[in-house]
Structure formats: C-alpha cells, structure tokens
Design an enzyme around this catalytic site. Structure first.
Site, mmCIF file in Angstrom:
data_model
loop_
_atom_site.group_PDB
_atom_site.id
_atom_site.type_symbol
_atom_site.label_atom_id
_atom_site.label_comp_id
_atom_site.label_asym_id
_atom_site.label_seq_id
_atom_site.Cartn_x
_atom_site.Cartn_y
_atom_site.Cartn_z
ATOM 1 C CG ASP A 8 51.339 57.241 -47.147
ATOM 2 O OD1 ASP A 8 50.948 56.793 -46.064
ATOM 3 O OD2 ASP A 8 52.107 58.214 -47.237
ATOM 4 C CD GLU A 49 47.224 57.153 -44.355
ATOM 5 O OE1 GLU A 49 47.368 57.395 -43.149
ATOM 6 O OE2 GLU A 49 47.828 57.777 -45.231
HETATM 7 C C1 NOJ Z 1 50.724 57.600 -43.265
HETATM 8 C C2 NOJ Z 1 51.539 56.435 -42.807
HETATM 9 O O1 NOJ Z 1 50.686 55.470 -42.243
HETATM 10 C C3 NOJ Z 1 52.548 56.952 -41.804
HETATM 11 O O2 NOJ Z 1 53.254 55.895 -41.213
HETATM 12 C C4 NOJ Z 1 53.478 57.917 -42.502
HETATM 13 O O3 NOJ Z 1 54.340 58.502 -41.554
HETATM 14 C C5 NOJ Z 1 52.697 59.024 -43.228
HETATM 15 N N1 NOJ Z 1 51.565 58.534 -43.963
HETATM 16 C C6 NOJ Z 1 53.592 59.760 -44.205
HETATM 17 O O4 NOJ Z 1 53.869 58.942 -45.312
#
Ligand code: NOJ
Length: 563
Positions: free
Chosen positions: A202, A244
């Site tokens: 993430d 991500e």
């Molecule tokens: C990306 C995630 O997909 C999202 O849902 C989240 O709020 C943020 N990162 C923070 O972790």
C-alpha cells in the site's frame, strides 16, 4: 501448488474484502470462516489469486488501512487459525493469496504510536515523523483533500506535529529509522511463514520525506524497496510484490525496472477506458498506452476497472477530471477527494454490453486483470454511506435476508436494496442459473483468457484503423516450444454498428480469424486490407489460425481444466 515463478503473468486476480464477502459466524461482519465456505464460488469463477484487503486489528478509521497490530487478525474477522484454514482451503483448490501490506503508516492506536507520542525521549519517538513546525515539506500534496487540510497534525501531549499522508489517525512511520525498516521486513516474514503468496504493498511512493521535494518516489524509497525485495526473495523466492503507486507511467517504471516489484497497478489507464467508451473514441486510451514504456519480462502490469477506493482521477489532466466528473459523477455526492465513489455497473448505466466490452478490452491488454468482488454480478453502490463504504457493501449471494451474506439481525453496512441493483434482482444464485448472465459471461471470458498465453505474456502492438471508434491491437506470443500465437483484439467503443478496415496485415496473410469469445470463424485474410463489421460494444479476440490449425487447437490440451 505448481512451482512457476512467473505464475502471476497468466493469472486472474480477485480483490476480496473479507468483511464484505461472507459472514460465517452470524455477527453481521464477513470473516475468514465465511470466506472458507465460499471457496467453491471463486473456483467456479476461475480466478487464480485473491488479494485480501486489510484484515488486521484496527479501529477502522480507514477501513483497516489503519493497522493497530501487524501480527494478528481483527477479532471481527476471526482468528489466526481461521486465517490459516482459509489460506489452506484456497491453496488446496489452486487459488493463491496475496495480502495487503500497509507499511507507510499505522493507526494512531498502534502501541508504537501510543508510545511515540507519550514523550519526546520515548524510545519509539523516532518511529514516526515528528517536527516542531508544520511548515516542513510544503510541496507535498494532500491526498484526502475532503477531510484533511494539512499533512501535519499537532499533538498536544508533546507539543509537536506528526506527519501523515492520509487521515490524521494514520501517522506515517519514519523509514529513516533502521528499526522501522527491519520491523516491517519481519512483519512480512510473519505472514509468509503462514503460507501467503505475496503482498499488495500500500501507498508505496510515500515512505520517505525530504525537504524541497514532493516527498513521492524518492530514491530512498526505491532503495528500501530493493532491500525489501532482496531480503524477501532470498527467503521466499515465489513471493510476489505488487505496487500500489498511483503515479504516471514514467514514475512507475522504476518500481518495476530496478529489481523492486513484480507487478504494479496501471492507474492512468483505468479512467481512460471509461473515457473511451463514453466518448466512443479510442484517442485517450491510445495516448496513455503510447506513453507506457515496455517493462521487463519478469514483471507485469495489473489492470483493473474498479477497486475498493473512489475511481481515482489523480492521473488525468484537470480538463479530463472535470469531464469525468461531469459525465460519471453528475451528483455532488458521487464525488470524493479527486475521484468518484461509484461501482462499475452504475458507472456504465448497468449496460451489460458496455460492462462486457470493458472487461474484454482489459483482459486483452498487457497485464493481469484484477476483478473487484461484486462487479462480476454487476452490484450497485450506495453513495450515501460514509467515505468509500458505498462500494464496499455485502456481497449479494441470493435473494434471502441480507442477500445470503449473513444471518445476523443487521450487517456492518446495509445490503444494496434499490429497485435496480438490489439483492432480489442482482445476486449470484440467480445469475449462476442463467447462461447469459453477466456472471456466466465473465466466467467464460476468464476461462478463455486463462487458456490464452498470448494475452498474458504476448507482445503488444497497437493497430490504428481510420475509424476512431474502434480500438484494436495485436498480441503475439511464441512459447518455449516455438509455437506461435497471434491474437487481434478489435473493440467497438461505440453504441452503433461500426465497420473497421484493418491494414498492414502482412504478418496475417493466409490465416483464418477465429473469435475466441464466441467461436465464430471469419473469412480468411487474403490481402493486407481486411474489413470487419462490428456490432455495438462488441469486442473480438481474433486468434489467427493457419490452415489446418483450427482442428489441432480443438483437440489440444485444455489448460484451464488442468490448472
Ligand atoms: C490506498 C488504499 O487503497 C486506500 O483504501 C487507503 O485509504 C490508502 N491507501 C491509505 O492506506
């Protein structure tokens, strides 16, 4: 599970929210017991790998992306034993499991942060990013624009500010601290020992902060990721790392090139697929793909239409953003931060032809597709729920109470119950028994896609026919035994019949196009110009066969059945 280090290149992924999928213990929240009971569904759907959204103990300020214990399961979702049982059940049926790794920040309720904020000289003080001023790193954008006015929050206990890229309840960890770096590698080992197959990492770009920069994609971040990869792959060679990183292609490429990630989401492509079908014009899709450099053989894009967040409009121009909002989020409530909080089916007006078209294009493009739970049956959303919860409602299994999701009195969020997308109409049971349902059509697409290595691994070349409503490209693959496959993907982005003239078909002369999706056989290609009539929103996957090949293919081994 068969050993194949590049398995992810041919895989279909399924993004699954444990909380939303199936409630096994009747408390109104989905859990690992429920997931274990629903493994058959995933097998029938044909997916190869599930990505589990965060399931760690958490105050759920950001739906689990605010972790308060990295080595456990939130009691609502079960126990570590339930987790192991679910992973084992999935593995036994040939489905791999990757989990969300949220390392940029923790919850403010994580014991590390509680300690860190307790005094200036606490040993954990330096695990987070503290400052006596909120004026540092001014060039850094704010991501949760609708809620947060600054990336700094004042903490009255020690009278300093702490840094957070997301909600103020999610303080950023300090990656300059070697203890933090080491600890998170150890967290990864913990889950790998439990048998998982990889991580969706993430918020990758934000790990480090440096004055005078926008604090994204810093060389220090790349360095840490390289270290992460080297350490983890040395111990678990088959573990995959999926980035991500919501960035432009040129910013993304280093994450794939330099021994860092195996996969990365292609964020900029996604909104342009929606532009293409609405404008009935391929220009935006072509443009972003032209700006996407080739990536190393050992890596793969992840392509997707929707996920658990708002449909992000960060990677578009201001003009495109306004256009997307106007077209796809006409009501203010549909907008959130820089995006749109709606699900796939409502975005596409519940038009099956459009939903299938975008899937057929996505499955044909380079990259492994990720489906978002519920989109395979065309679930709706509820824009009135808080934050992004409107696209995270319970899975609709059947038409019984709470859509067969739970036997509880009430569920963590209400099941969708409106006249169009409500669970009485939209559910797995009804669609499973209808051969033409969205679910069964997508099962078919998945099955064909998994049998076709050219789509997972082949080279990619765009074709530029004069008709701008048609998006066409070629995938070509030569397998290790020298067997060559060529597939032309030809998609009509418009709601009307289109004729397309394909030129420059020297490589295809003497072949017979065969549509993998419908089994239709086309006229042989005898000249370098070839004309096709396309029904509205029709996408063809034309495999080009040389004479006699069609017969051979029909009797060849079926990869899907042998997974
Ligand atoms: C990306 C995630 O997909 C999202 O849902 C989240 O709020 C943020 N990162 C923070 O972790």
């Amino acid at each position: 599970m068969q050993t194949n280090p590049l398995w992810f290149k041919d895989a279909i992924f399924y993004e699954l929210n444990v909380r939303a999928f199936a409630d096994g213990n009747g408390d109104g929240h989905g859990d690992f017991i429920g997931l274990t009971q629903r493994v058959d569904y995933l097998v029938d759907l044909g997916v190869d790998c599930v990505w589990l959204l965060p399931f760690y103990p958490s105050p759920l300020r950001d739906d689990g992306y605010d972790v308060s214990d990295y080595r456990n399961i939130a009691p609502l979702f079960g126990t570590l034993d339930d987790f192991k049982t679910a992973v084992e059940a999935l593995h036994q049926r040939g489905i791999r499991v990757i989990i969300d790794l949220v390392i940029n920040h923790t919850s403010e309720q994580h014991p590390w942060f509680i300690e860190s904020r307790s005094s200036l000289d606490n040993p954990k003080r330096n695990w987070y990013v503290w400052s006596d001023t909120d004026q540092k790193y001014q060039e850094t954008r704010i991501i949760f624009l609708d809620t947060e006015g600054s990336n700094w929050t004042f903490d009255p206990i020690t009278r300093e500010y702490y840094w957070h890229r997301f909600y103020r309840e999610q303080p950023d960890l300090n990656f300059d601290n070697p203890e933090v770096q080491e600890e998170l590698l150890d967290v990864m080992r913990f889950w790998l020992r439990l048998g998982i197959d990889g991580f969706r990492v993430d918020a990758v770009p934000y790990l480090f902060e440096r004055e005078g920069t926008n604090c994204e994609n810093l060389s220090e971040t790349h360095e840490y990721i390289r270290r992460m990869r080297a350490t983890i792959k040395a111990e678990y060679p088959e573990c995959i790392l999926l980035a991500e990183a919501n960035q432009w292609p040129q910013e993304l490429i280093p994450y794939l090139e330099d021994d860092e990630f195996d996969m990365a989401f292609h964020f900029p492509l996604m909104p342009r697929l929606f532009m293409g079908v609405r404008k009935e014009d391929r220009a935006d899709i072509v443009h972003i793909l032209e700006q996407t450099p080739a990536i190393p053989e050992r890596t793969q894009w992840c392509v997707f239409l929707r996920n658990h967040d708002e449909l992000t409009l960060e990677m578009v121009t201001e003009e495109q953003r306004q256009w997307m909002w106007q077209e796809y989020a006409p009501e203010t409530r549909m907008r959130l931060n820089l995006g749109i909080r709606r699900r796939l089916a409502p975005l596409l007006e519940n038009h099956k032809g459009k939903i299938l078209l975008l899937h057929a294009i996505m499955f044909g493009l380079p990259g492994s597709p990720i489906l978002y739970y519920g989109d395979e049956i065309g679930m709706g959303d509820n824009i009135w729920l808080r934050d992004r919860n409107g696209v995270r409602t319970p899975m609709q299994w059947d038409s019984s109470a709470h859509a067969g999701f739970s036997t509880a009195e009430s569920t963590y969020e209400p099941v969708i119950d409106d006249p169009v997308y409500g669970y009485h109409r939209v559910n797995v049971e009804t669609q499973a028994s209808d051969p033409d349902s969205l679910l069964n059509m997508l099962r078919h697409y998945i099955r064909v896609r998994r049998n076709q290595p050219a789509l997972g691994r082949g080279s990619f070349k765009m074709i530029h026919p004069e008709n701008q409503s048609v998006f066409a490209f070629e995938r070509y693959y030569e397998d290790p035994s020298g067997h060559q496959t060529r597939v032309l993907v030809v998609a009509n982005l418009s709601g009307s019949q289109q004729q397309v003239v394909l030129t420059d078909l020297e490589n295809c002369l003497g072949t017979t196009p065969y549509d993998l999706l419908t089994d239709a056989v086309f006229e042989p290609i005898q000249t370098t110009i070839y004309t096709i009539d396309l029904e509205p929103y029709r996408c063809l996957w034309l495999q080009l066969h040389v004479e006699g090949d069609l017969m051979k293919e029909a009797t060849s081994e079926n990869l899907y059945e042998n997974r």
